[in-house]
Scaffold this motif. Structure first.
Motif, PDB file in Angstrom:
ATOM      1  N   GLU A  46      61.872  95.014  95.867  1.00 43.78           N
ATOM      2  CA  GLU A  46      60.953  95.318  95.079  1.00 43.78           C
ATOM      3  C   GLU A  46      60.966  96.786  95.200  1.00 43.78           C
ATOM      4  OE1 GLU A  46      58.702  93.182  93.963  1.00 43.78           O
ATOM      5  OE2 GLU A  46      58.864  91.476  95.260  1.00 43.78           O
ATOM      6  N   ARG A  47      61.309  97.360  94.008  1.00 45.64           N
ATOM      7  CA  ARG A  47      61.607  98.656  93.685  1.00 45.64           C
ATOM      8  C   ARG A  47      60.357  99.617  93.944  1.00 45.64           C
ATOM      9  NH1 ARG A  47      65.878 100.002  92.052  1.00 45.64           N
ATOM     10  NH2 ARG A  47      66.458  97.894  91.002  1.00 45.64           N
ATOM     11  N   PRO A  48      59.233  99.267  93.729  1.00 46.82           N
ATOM     12  CA  PRO A  48      58.020 100.183  93.983  1.00 46.82           C
ATOM     13  C   PRO A  48      57.805 100.802  95.175  1.00 46.82           C
ATOM     14  CG  PRO A  48      57.350  98.347  92.515  1.00 46.82           C
ATOM     15  CD  PRO A  48      58.881  98.353  92.960  1.00 46.82           C
ATOM     16  N   ALA A  49      58.522  99.990  96.240  1.00 52.59           N
ATOM     17  CA  ALA A  49      58.439 100.654  97.650  1.00 52.59           C
ATOM     18  C   ALA A  49      59.154 101.906  97.773  1.00 52.59           C
ATOM     19  CB  ALA A  49      59.153  99.550  98.662  1.00 52.59           C
ATOM     20  N   LEU A  50      60.074 102.018  96.874  1.00 50.11           N
ATOM     21  CA  LEU A  50      60.863 103.333  97.200  1.00 50.11           C
ATOM     22  C   LEU A  50      60.049 104.623  96.804  1.00 50.11           C
ATOM     23  CD1 LEU A  50      64.422 102.501  95.099  1.00 50.11           C
ATOM     24  CD2 LEU A  50      63.566 102.095  97.478  1.00 50.11           C
ATOM     25  N   SER A  51      59.100 104.761  95.996  1.00 47.59           N
ATOM     26  CA  SER A  51      58.243 105.990  96.021  1.00 47.59           C
ATOM     27  C   SER A  51      57.138 105.896  96.892  1.00 47.59           C
ATOM     28  CB  SER A  51      58.062 105.949  94.588  1.00 47.59           C
ATOM     29  OG  SER A  51      57.349 104.862  94.055  1.00 47.59           O
ATOM     30  N   THR A 177      69.339  94.969  83.278  1.00 39.53           N
ATOM     31  CA  THR A 177      70.012  95.909  83.807  1.00 39.53           C
ATOM     32  C   THR A 177      68.828  97.084  84.039  1.00 39.53           C
ATOM     33  OG1 THR A 177      70.392  96.424  81.492  1.00 39.53           O
ATOM     34  CG2 THR A 177      72.205  95.777  82.788  1.00 39.53           C
ATOM     35  N   GLY A 178      67.379  96.842  83.605  1.00 39.80           N
ATOM     36  CA  GLY A 178      66.302  97.802  83.921  1.00 39.80           C
ATOM     37  C   GLY A 178      66.657  99.249  83.233  1.00 39.80           C
ATOM     38  N   SER A 179      66.296 100.313  83.902  1.00 41.59           N
ATOM     39  CA  SER A 179      66.205 101.673  83.404  1.00 41.59           C
ATOM     40  C   SER A 179      67.301 102.599  84.230  1.00 41.59           C
ATOM     41  CB  SER A 179      64.977 102.270  83.197  1.00 41.59           C
ATOM     42  OG  SER A 179      63.898 101.409  82.617  1.00 41.59           O
ATOM     43  N   LEU A 203      64.966 109.764  91.386  1.00 42.29           N
ATOM     44  CA  LEU A 203      64.875 108.396  92.212  1.00 42.29           C
ATOM     45  C   LEU A 203      64.697 107.108  91.573  1.00 42.29           C
ATOM     46  CD1 LEU A 203      63.821 107.033  94.961  1.00 42.29           C
ATOM     47  CD2 LEU A 203      61.550 107.685  94.256  1.00 42.29           C
ATOM     48  N   ARG A 204      65.873 106.424  91.649  1.00 45.69           N
ATOM     49  CA  ARG A 204      65.788 105.080  90.722  1.00 45.69           C
ATOM     50  C   ARG A 204      66.030 103.975  91.580  1.00 45.69           C
ATOM     51  NH1 ARG A 204      63.053 102.869  86.478  1.00 45.69           N
ATOM     52  NH2 ARG A 204      63.715 100.747  86.665  1.00 45.69           N
ATOM     53  N   GLU A 205      67.332 104.067  92.463  1.00 44.98           N
ATOM     54  CA  GLU A 205      67.625 103.127  93.136  1.00 44.98           C
ATOM     55  C   GLU A 205      67.576 103.487  94.938  1.00 44.98           C
ATOM     56  OE1 GLU A 205      71.600 101.887  91.589  1.00 44.98           O
ATOM     57  OE2 GLU A 205      70.522 101.084  89.917  1.00 44.98           O
ATOM     58  N   ILE A 206      67.866 102.517  95.587  1.00 45.59           N
ATOM     59  CA  ILE A 206      67.741 102.855  96.900  1.00 45.59           C
ATOM     60  C   ILE A 206      68.655 103.703  97.689  1.00 45.59           C
ATOM     61  CG2 ILE A 206      69.439 101.015  97.987  1.00 45.59           C
ATOM     62  CD1 ILE A 206      66.900 100.106  99.706  1.00 45.59           C
TER      63      ILE A 206
HETATM   64  P1  FDA Z   1      65.438  97.147  87.814  1.00 51.53           P
HETATM   65  O1  FDA Z   1      65.651  98.763  87.636  1.00 51.53           O
HETATM   66  O2  FDA Z   1      64.687  96.906  89.063  1.00 51.53           O
HETATM   67  O3  FDA Z   1      66.917  96.610  88.135  1.00 51.53           O
HETATM   68  C1  FDA Z   1      67.991  96.929  87.270  1.00 51.53           C
HETATM   69  C2  FDA Z   1      69.221  96.427  88.135  1.00 51.53           C
HETATM   70  O4  FDA Z   1      70.368  96.426  87.207  1.00 51.53           O
HETATM   71  C3  FDA Z   1      69.450  97.610  89.156  1.00 51.53           C
HETATM   72  O5  FDA Z   1      69.967  96.754  90.357  1.00 51.53           O
HETATM   73  C4  FDA Z   1      70.746  98.328  88.493  1.00 51.53           C
HETATM   74  O6  FDA Z   1      71.623  98.761  89.554  1.00 51.53           O
HETATM   75  C5  FDA Z   1      71.484  97.172  87.975  1.00 51.53           C
HETATM   76  N1  FDA Z   1      72.437  97.494  86.785  1.00 51.53           N
HETATM   77  C6  FDA Z   1      72.054  98.216  85.585  1.00 51.53           C
HETATM   78  N2  FDA Z   1      73.502  98.505  84.853  1.00 51.53           N
HETATM   79  C7  FDA Z   1      74.060  97.825  85.559  1.00 51.53           C
HETATM   80  C8  FDA Z   1      75.571  97.395  85.411  1.00 51.53           C
HETATM   81  N3  FDA Z   1      76.173  97.995  84.341  1.00 51.53           N
HETATM   82  N4  FDA Z   1      76.221  96.688  86.179  1.00 51.53           N
HETATM   83  C9  FDA Z   1      75.796  95.999  87.211  1.00 51.53           C
HETATM   84  N5  FDA Z   1      74.401  96.528  87.708  1.00 51.53           N
HETATM   85  C10 FDA Z   1      73.728  97.037  86.865  1.00 51.53           C
HETATM   86  N6  FDA Z   1      56.113  99.637  88.482  1.00 51.53           N
HETATM   87  C11 FDA Z   1      54.783  99.081  88.827  1.00 51.53           C
HETATM   88  O7  FDA Z   1      54.193  98.362  88.076  1.00 51.53           O
HETATM   89  N7  FDA Z   1      54.208  99.634  89.969  1.00 51.53           N
HETATM   90  C12 FDA Z   1      54.709 100.510  90.785  1.00 51.53           C
HETATM   91  O8  FDA Z   1      54.273 100.962  91.764  1.00 51.53           O
HETATM   92  C13 FDA Z   1      56.312 101.057  90.427  1.00 51.53           C
HETATM   93  N8  FDA Z   1      57.019 101.728  91.301  1.00 51.53           N
HETATM   94  C14 FDA Z   1      58.123 102.263  90.945  1.00 51.53           C
HETATM   95  C15 FDA Z   1      58.780 103.133  91.857  1.00 51.53           C
HETATM   96  C16 FDA Z   1      60.112 103.483  91.581  1.00 51.53           C
HETATM   97  C17 FDA Z   1      60.841 104.369  92.303  1.00 51.53           C
HETATM   98  C18 FDA Z   1      60.781 103.161  90.345  1.00 51.53           C
HETATM   99  C19 FDA Z   1      62.086 103.743  89.884  1.00 51.53           C
HETATM  100  C20 FDA Z   1      60.195 102.102  89.526  1.00 51.53           C
HETATM  101  C21 FDA Z   1      58.645 101.852  89.830  1.00 51.53           C
HETATM  102  N9  FDA Z   1      58.275 100.827  89.063  1.00 51.53           N
HETATM  103  C22 FDA Z   1      56.923 100.352  89.231  1.00 51.53           C
HETATM  104  C23 FDA Z   1      58.790 100.265  87.712  1.00 51.53           C
HETATM  105  C24 FDA Z   1      59.364  98.998  88.324  1.00 51.53           C
HETATM  106  O9  FDA Z   1      59.970  99.127  89.351  1.00 51.53           O
HETATM  107  C25 FDA Z   1      60.430  98.415  87.045  1.00 51.53           C
HETATM  108  O10 FDA Z   1      59.635  98.323  85.913  1.00 51.53           O
HETATM  109  C26 FDA Z   1      61.235  97.242  87.567  1.00 51.53           C
HETATM  110  O11 FDA Z   1      61.926  97.617  88.656  1.00 51.53           O
HETATM  111  C27 FDA Z   1      62.102  96.850  86.263  1.00 51.53           C
HETATM  112  O12 FDA Z   1      62.560  95.716  86.687  1.00 51.53           O
HETATM  113  P2  FDA Z   1      64.165  95.327  86.029  1.00 51.53           P
HETATM  114  O13 FDA Z   1      64.843  94.306  86.832  1.00 51.53           O
HETATM  115  O14 FDA Z   1      63.936  95.492  84.767  1.00 51.53           O
HETATM  116  O15 FDA Z   1      64.876  96.719  86.496  1.00 51.53           O
END
Ligand code: FDA
Ligand code: NAD
Length: 492
Positions: A46-51, A177-179, A203-206
């Protein structure tokens, strides 16, 4: 160089991937049919935990505590759960009926050496009160392929190639692949002076979050500059302040979080942050950095001529959907991969979910891309449901999404539902000095309430916000909404 084939591949290992895998598991997928490929080294979380919790000075959140799908109250999928999921799901497929009585045994077994890279297990299923009892040999679950970046995608050939040269073939692909972070301030991309200094962090990934934690520990009580006034800007400024840093936030707009907040809402958060000791500089951007001789950042230059001392700089200036692998191969819209209401792209058997998808937002008759976790979960579930239904000759309902965003920082917590368009009004007590602030806002377009926001709302109040944003009732007047406040939504 290996070549592997799967019926389904989920490309990406983030939030959408975790929820898609969970949905495959509950819909039924045979061992070896599904792979999740991620460049991250850990299973979907759950990515939101990171911030937020990840940066707490005490009791910080750590994996495996926040693997998907705990964020929505679901089962936590540990790395080993993926293999087990495939196993469980194989139960629905009868290989050899056997008459036996009433026990379920799960017996780990080492079998055929060529299949040892899968989790080798034998499942003996015996079901009571059934005429036939199946016996299953299960050799694999969902394959979780981590630390593997896909660098080439050929959608016509249905193949993906990893940085190591491994080839992955699929019948159906889900792009998740997200952002990635916007790099407008990076030296490598834009020639910003000093932008490659140490402790200028994104900040995007762990792995990024680990660097932030390391810098917080190395520069205890130091000075931090946070560039950007959006989600990362607000959440990281709070996290650094809680870690006792002297924090200055810098952003170009007249108020923070302009893509959602009105000036009135932003005024509350800016004063609250200021009262907590965060300094805020608006209307300018970072234009360069200088470093100590050891390469660590020591100063941020601003475009308006000022400069700020810094031991750590956090840059949060937006995100970009990761679509580059598919450029020219799939139709795009508004910067994302265009999908229908089932997250099907313009290419047969290719789906796109989460941050990368530009999908029809049915209630507004509009194509949108949403960079928030609720949509990433729900779009992933919708895509898998649609895939599985189509296989059975059926269909699912169109995606009918109600936008939902939230954030938490310090002791604050807000939620927003709907669309932030039209006129807006504030209600409740938005005095930032109040120890328990509780206020909200409505957005009204063409006489109807289309968006609802609340800071400090209770569970029931937040549910009422969702209802009002979905129902879009007529509003008598803006004044009346201000007077009624949350009770207006509660009546819906
Ligand atoms: P996500 O980014 O989760 O996953 C993409 C995955 O694809 C990653 O594991 C990446 O490494 C992988 N990948 C990309 N390209 C690749 C390749 N070429 N080969 C292999 N792997 C590849 N939202 C919200 O509503 N409330 C909140 O509190 C937060 N908080 C928050 C904190 C932080 C620090 C971030 C960065 C984002 C948030 N968000 C959020 C936004 C939310 O986390 C985001 O919208 C989702 O993670 C999107 O999910 P996805 O699976 O689309 O992308
Ligand atoms: P954002 O779009 O929320 O904010 C970007 C901010 O960057 C703008 O508000 C502006 O202040 C600033 N900016 C733009 N260009 C700039 C420049 N040249 N110099 C200085 N500042 C500039 O993006 P973010 O805060 O970086 O968040 C990244 C992603 O993570 C987004 O997809 C966001 O939705 C997601 N996220 C969401 C949450 C949440 O929903 N609670 C929390 C954290 C991250």
């Amino acid at each position: 160089m290996a070549e592997k084939s799967f019926k389904y591949i989920i490309l990406g290992g983030g939030v959408s991937a975790g929820y898609a895998a969970k949905e495959f598991a509950s819909q039924g997928v045979k061992p070896g049919e599904l792979a999740v490929i991620s460049k991250e080294a850990v299973a979907p979380y759950e990515r939101p935990a990171l911030s937020k919790g990840y940066l707490f000075p005490e009791g910080a959140a750590r994996l495996p505590g926040f693997h998907c799908c705990v964020g929505s109250g679901g089962e936590k999928l540990l790395p080993e759960s993926y293999k087990q999921k495939g196993n469980q799901l194989f139960l629905s497929d009868c290989i050899s009926p056997v008459s036996m009585s009433c026990l379920i045994h799960l017996v780990p077994l080492v079998v055929i050496p060529s299949m040892l890279h899968f989790s080798a297990k034998v499942i003996v299923i015996v079901e009571l009160n059934r005429a036939t009892f199946p016996l299953f040999f299960v050799f694999a679950g969902i394959e979780l392929i981590l630390s593997t970046e896909i660098v080439k995608a050929d959608l016509a050939a249905k193949s993906l190639v990893s940085a190591a040269g491994d080839v992955f073939k699929y019948e159906t692909l889900i792009i998740a692949t997200g952002s990635t972070v916007n790099t407008v301030l990076r030296l490598t991309d834009f020639g910003v002076k000093g932008a490659d200094s140490k402790n200028i962090l994104y900040l995007r990934e762990i792995d990024d979050a680990d660097k932030v934690v390391e810098a917080i520990q190395a520069k205890k009580g130091g000075k931090a500059v946070v560039v950007g006034g959006g989600y990362i800007g607000l959440e990281l400024s709070a996290a650094l302040r809680i870690n006792n840093f002297d924090v200055t936030m810098v952003f170009p707009e007249p108020w923070c979080m302009p893509r959602l907040f009105t000036a009135d809402i932003a005024a509350f958060y800016e004063t609250y942050y200021t009262n907590k000791g965060v300094k805020i500089i608006k209307g300018t951007v970072a234009s360069g950095f200088t470093a100590h001789p050891n390469g660590e950042v020591n100063e941020v230059q601003l475009k308006d001529g000022r400069s700020l001392e810094a031991d750590i700089v956090i840059v949060g200036v937006g995100a970009k959907p990761l679509t580059a692998l598919f450029k020219g191969q799939v139709e795009e819209d508004k910067g994302g991969i265009k999908t229908d209401a089932f997250f099907k792209t313009s290419v047969p058997d290719v789906y796109a979910v989460g941050d990368v998808a530009t999908f029809p937002l049915k209630m507004y008759g509009d194509m949108r891309r949403v960079e928030h976790v609720d949509h990433s979960r729900k779009s992933a579930e919708q895509a898998v449901k649609a895939i599985k239904a189509a296989e059975g000759g059926g269909a699912v309902e169109e995606y009918d999404y109600l936008p939902f965003f939230y954030s938490r920082s310090f002791d604050l917590s807000w939620q927003f539902y709907g669309d932030n368009v039209g006129d807006s009004v504030l209600f409740g007590d938005s005095n930032p000095s109040n120890p328990k602030p509780r206020f909200g806002a409505y957005w009204v377009q063409d006489g109807k309430v289309v968006g609802a926001f609340m800071e400090g709302g209770s569970g029931d109040e937040n549910k009422a916000l969702a209802k009002v944003a979905k129902a879009r009732p007529a509003a008598e007047s803006l004044d009346d909404l201000t007077k009624q406040g949350i009770s207006f939504a509660a009546k819906i």
